[in-house]
Design a protein around this motif. Structure first.
Motif, PDB file in Angstrom:
ATOM      1  N   SER A  76       0.838  -1.207   0.000  1.00 54.88           N
ATOM      2  CA  SER A  76       0.000   0.000   0.000  1.00 54.88           C
ATOM      3  C   SER A  76       0.870   1.251   0.000  1.00 54.88           C
ATOM      4  N   MET A  77       2.147   1.107   0.415  1.00 59.29           N
ATOM      5  CA  MET A  77       3.076   2.240   0.409  1.00 59.29           C
ATOM      6  C   MET A  77       4.468   1.768   0.012  1.00 59.29           C
ATOM      7  N   VAL A  78       5.146   2.596  -0.769  1.00 63.28           N
ATOM      8  CA  VAL A  78       6.547   2.366  -1.121  1.00 63.28           C
ATOM      9  C   VAL A  78       7.358   3.552  -0.600  1.00 63.28           C
ATOM     10  N   ILE A  79       8.396   3.250   0.164  1.00 61.79           N
ATOM     11  CA  ILE A  79       9.279   4.291   0.694  1.00 61.79           C
ATOM     12  C   ILE A  79      10.595   4.234  -0.073  1.00 61.79           C
ATOM     13  N   ASP A  80      10.865   5.258  -0.837  1.00 64.63           N
ATOM     14  CA  ASP A  80      12.048   5.346  -1.682  1.00 64.63           C
ATOM     15  C   ASP A  80      13.219   5.900  -0.864  1.00 64.63           C
ATOM     16  N   LEU A  81      14.293   5.134  -0.762  1.00 64.98           N
ATOM     17  CA  LEU A  81      15.458   5.538   0.034  1.00 64.98           C
ATOM     18  C   LEU A  81      16.490   6.313  -0.785  1.00 64.98           C
ATOM     19  N   GLY A  82      16.200   6.573  -2.043  1.00 63.60           N
ATOM     20  CA  GLY A  82      17.183   7.136  -2.954  1.00 63.60           C
ATOM     21  C   GLY A  82      17.645   8.540  -2.647  1.00 63.60           C
ATOM     22  N   ARG A  83      16.887   9.310  -1.858  1.00 63.74           N
ATOM     23  CA  ARG A  83      17.279  10.682  -1.557  1.00 63.74           C
ATOM     24  C   ARG A  83      18.053  10.829  -0.251  1.00 63.74           C
ATOM     25  N   ILE A  84      18.321   9.711   0.419  1.00 62.65           N
ATOM     26  CA  ILE A  84      19.010   9.774   1.713  1.00 62.65           C
ATOM     27  C   ILE A  84      20.504   9.683   1.463  1.00 62.65           C
ATOM     28  N   ALA A  85      21.167  10.826   1.433  1.00 64.76           N
ATOM     29  CA  ALA A  85      22.577  10.895   1.044  1.00 64.76           C
ATOM     30  C   ALA A  85      23.483  10.089   1.970  1.00 64.76           C
ATOM     31  N   GLU A  86      23.135  10.021   3.247  1.00 66.54           N
ATOM     32  CA  GLU A  86      24.009   9.346   4.209  1.00 66.54           C
ATOM     33  C   GLU A  86      24.101   7.836   3.969  1.00 66.54           C
ATOM     34  N   LEU A  87      23.220   7.289   3.138  1.00 69.23           N
ATOM     35  CA  LEU A  87      23.221   5.851   2.878  1.00 69.23           C
ATOM     36  C   LEU A  87      24.049   5.465   1.665  1.00 69.23           C
ATOM     37  N   SER A  88      24.697   6.425   1.034  1.00 69.56           N
ATOM     38  CA  SER A  88      25.470   6.151  -0.177  1.00 69.56           C
ATOM     39  C   SER A  88      26.944   6.426   0.028  1.00 69.56           C
TER      40      SER A  88
END
Length: 284
Positions: free
Chosen positions: A49-61
């Motif tokens: 029902s929901m998708v949380i996109d982690l692509g904008r979290i700079a600290e994870l890259s």
């Protein structure tokens, strides 16, 4: 087919992502590179029902030096792992394995952590992570916890990451000066590995001081070829020694039988590919 309708969120911090994950209920999926999630959503094998996109979290890259280890962000693309100079210098096994993942498009979009959490037994990154003794850093509502690679992979598409948690980084010890090679067998280009072997070798003089070997697609989780490792420790650096040790590669494994080959075929492949990987890693 196309996915069912779903809500979409793209947080910019880990704290925001954890908050969303905690409030979204059970019917939520995290989106990393999307190379595994999007196809199953299109087939409606996953219907969040929901998708949380982690692509904008700079600290994870990104990849950074962490003393006696490297710290690799979960959202780091495969291509960056394959080409990063720190990885090449200190954990070349990961660079070599990441360079074999699928095709260039997938390697530029798919993520290191996403592939590890997906935990496909035929995936090319779990066995190298296991062989390298990686530690998985997981954030959740109770704070941060660390899980050794030996405890992280728990079964088919199953890991130690629990509900409400996010894999943030993978910490990998340095193996500076070790030889490394990833040998995989497929019938066609860009296919999942039928069997693959991740090997690292530390040579001292004319002897093999230590070897670390991971097996891909030889059980429901990646495996260490401990019998081979034990046989090689302190052995002469010769083709004969590697050949004899590699014969034990399939010990303790439980490969599946499918259209690509039965269990006996995979066990044979494991010995053949282990020998090839070790010869390349040892520089023979």
């Amino acid at each position: 087919m196309i996915p069912s309708a779903f809500d979409y969120a793209a947080p910019e911090t880990l704290a925001e992502a954890l908050s969303l994950l905690g409030s979204a209920g059970d019917d939520v999926k995290l989106l990393a590179g999307g190379q595994s999630l999007i196809p199953v959503m299109k087939l409606r094998l996953a219907d969040p029902s929901m998708v949380i996109d982690l692509g904008r979290i700079a600290e994870l890259s990104g990849v950074r030096d962490d003393g006696d280890a490297l710290l690799i962000g979960a959202m780091t693309p495969h291509h960056q792992v394959a080409t990063d100079p720190l990885v090449a210098a200190h954990v070349p096994l990961l660079a070599k394995a990441a360079a074999t993942v699928a095709d260039p498009q997938v390697r530029h979009r798919g993520t290191f952590g996403g592939a590890l959490v997906h935990a496909d037994p035929a995936g090319d990154l779990p066995a190298p992570a296991l062989a390298a003794g990686a530690t998985f850093i997981i954030a959740g509502p109770g704070g941060e916890r660390r899980v050794a690679a030996a405890d992280f992979f728990q079964g088919y598409f199953s890991t130690a990451v629990g509900d409400g948690e996010i894999l943030t980084h993978v910490r990998v010890p340095k193996y500076t000066g070790w030889g490394a090679h990833y040998e995989k067998f497929t019938r066609v280009a860009q296919q999942w590995s039928i069997v693959a072997v991740a090997a690292m070798v530390r040579v001292e003089g004319n002897s093999i001081a230590e070897a670390r070997i991971g097996l891909t697609n030889m059980a429901s989780t990646p495996l260490r070829a401990t019998a081979v490792e034990e046989a090689l420790a302190g052995s002469p650096l010769t083709l004969e020694a590697i050949t004899a040790a590699s014969a034990h590669a399939a010990e303790g494994s439980d490969p599946a039988s499918d259209l690509n080959g039965d269990a006996a075929y995979r066990k044979h492949l494991a010995a053949v590919l282990t020998k090839r990987a070790l010869v390349a890693a040892a520089g023979l």
